[in-house]
Design a protein around this motif. Structure first.
Motif, PDB file in Angstrom:
ATOM      1  N   GLY A  54       0.805  -1.199   0.000  1.00 46.09           N
ATOM      2  CA  GLY A  54       0.000   0.000   0.000  1.00 46.09           C
ATOM      3  C   GLY A  54       0.842   1.254   0.000  1.00 46.09           C
ATOM      4  O   GLY A  54       2.036   1.209   0.316  1.00 46.09           O
ATOM      5  N   VAL A  55       0.225   2.355  -0.382  1.00 47.92           N
ATOM      6  CA  VAL A  55       0.873   3.663  -0.307  1.00 47.92           C
ATOM      7  C   VAL A  55       0.135   4.499   0.724  1.00 47.92           C
ATOM      8  O   VAL A  55      -1.078   4.364   0.911  1.00 47.92           O
ATOM      9  N   ALA A  85       3.629   0.757   2.616  1.00 47.45           N
ATOM     10  CA  ALA A  85       3.439  -0.282   3.620  1.00 47.45           C
ATOM     11  C   ALA A  85       3.399  -1.636   2.932  1.00 47.45           C
ATOM     12  O   ALA A  85       2.966  -1.748   1.782  1.00 47.45           O
ATOM     13  N   VAL A  86       3.840  -2.658   3.629  1.00 51.69           N
ATOM     14  CA  VAL A  86       3.728  -4.027   3.141  1.00 51.69           C
ATOM     15  C   VAL A  86       3.418  -4.914   4.341  1.00 51.69           C
ATOM     16  O   VAL A  86       3.991  -4.751   5.417  1.00 51.69           O
ATOM     17  N   SER A 100       5.085  -3.828   7.881  1.00 53.92           N
ATOM     18  CA  SER A 100       6.251  -2.953   7.926  1.00 53.92           C
ATOM     19  C   SER A 100       6.150  -1.960   6.778  1.00 53.92           C
ATOM     20  O   SER A 100       5.087  -1.759   6.198  1.00 53.92           O
ATOM     21  N   GLY A 101       7.260  -1.323   6.419  1.00 55.36           N
ATOM     22  CA  GLY A 101       7.241  -0.366   5.323  1.00 55.36           C
ATOM     23  C   GLY A 101       8.423   0.567   5.408  1.00 55.36           C
ATOM     24  O   GLY A 101       9.374   0.365   6.176  1.00 55.36           O
ATOM     25  N   TYR A 124      13.093  12.189   9.126  1.00 54.65           N
ATOM     26  CA  TYR A 124      13.563  10.811   9.292  1.00 54.65           C
ATOM     27  C   TYR A 124      13.130   9.919   8.138  1.00 54.65           C
ATOM     28  O   TYR A 124      12.065  10.115   7.548  1.00 54.65           O
ATOM     29  N   LEU A 125      13.944   8.920   7.855  1.00 49.88           N
ATOM     30  CA  LEU A 125      13.496   7.726   7.157  1.00 49.88           C
ATOM     31  C   LEU A 125      13.157   6.707   8.235  1.00 49.88           C
ATOM     32  O   LEU A 125      14.002   6.394   9.078  1.00 49.88           O
ATOM     33  N   GLU A 126      11.939   6.213   8.214  1.00 52.39           N
ATOM     34  CA  GLU A 126      11.430   5.409   9.329  1.00 52.39           C
ATOM     35  C   GLU A 126      10.914   4.055   8.850  1.00 52.39           C
ATOM     36  O   GLU A 126      10.240   3.964   7.827  1.00 52.39           O
ATOM     37  N   ILE A 127      11.231   3.027   9.614  1.00 54.51           N
ATOM     38  CA  ILE A 127      10.750   1.672   9.340  1.00 54.51           C
ATOM     39  C   ILE A 127       9.933   1.209  10.541  1.00 54.51           C
ATOM     40  O   ILE A 127      10.479   1.011  11.630  1.00 54.51           O
TER      41      ILE A 127
END
Length: 231
Positions: A54-55, A85-86, A100-101, A124-127
């Motif tokens: 998903g986006v 997202a996945v 996650s994503g 941030y780049l966030e997971i």
């Protein structure tokens, strides 16, 4: 830098959505309807897991809480959150998913102390990594509470000192009164899915000390509101 991040996220989202789509009869089937499809079409073999992509896009309302009066963001700062997202099913008998994503999230805060004003931009780049329960409530509607955590890496941002008319990097190694690059903590929230459309409210509670001063605790917090599409 931000432009390249957005382009990368869009490219990954396109690849993820293409691989996550499911067209057994030439038409897409929503993830939550696939179990019923297999029951009525025994000639198809049900896979071990049910995966979706998903986006997402929306706003973040964040603060910085610190023992240091210069880093304590006592006012909320608005930013954006965007990404993909996945998720995958953990059981064929229960609608429990692991999701996650990868997201670009703008956090930060605003502080006023002793007549001085500071704003903190923390990009941030966030997971995230959360467990999600997709509870059907009728038709194509599901309520999806989730709980888990997140890790993030600061990629850009500025601290603005309005009193002295100065601005410097939020994560630069040249200063001691700014922020560490890495953060992590808890994520909790709830989503609502209507067919392939999705809306979500979640909260990131930062547990890592993101301030460089070991004698002061500094933590982030952010309310994320987003909408999107699942494939």
């Amino acid at each position: 830098m931000k432009k390249s991040i957005f382009i990368t996220l869009i490219a990954i989202a396109a690849a993820t959505s293409a691989s996550a789509q499911f067209y057994p009869d030439g038409r897409p089937i929503h993830p939550k309807n696939r179990a019923a499809y297999y029951d009525s079409h025994p000639r198809h073999h049900q896979p071990v897991t049910d995966t979706y992509g998903g986006v997402r896009g929306g706003v973040s309302l964040s603060t910085v809480n610190s023992d240091s009066p210069y880093l304590d963001g006592n006012r909320t700062k608005a930013g954006v959150n965007v990404g993909l997202a996945v998720g995958t099913s953990l059981s064929s008998y229960s609608p429990v998913y692991l999701e996650s994503g990868l997201y670009f999230v703008q956090k930060g805060g605003e502080s006023k102390h002793g007549g001085e004003k500071f704003t903190y931009g923390l990009d941030y780049l966030e997971i995230p990594l959360v467990f999600k329960y997709k509870a059907p409530v009728g038709g194509d509607v599901t309520i999806e509470p989730f709980l888990g955590g997140f890790v993030s890496c600061g990629v850009s941002g500025e601290i603005k000192d309005f009193q002295h008319r100065q601005a410097y990097s939020s994560f630069s190694d040249d200063y001691n009164d700014n922020f560490r690059r890495f953060d992590g903590g808890l994520r909790i929230g709830c989503g609502l899915s209507v067919d392939m459309f999705y809306i979500e409210a979640g909260y990131d509670l930062g547990l890592a000390n993101v301030g460089k001063d070991y004698f002061d605790d500094t933590h982030t917090g952010a309310l994320n509101l987003s909408v999107g599409i699942n494939f």
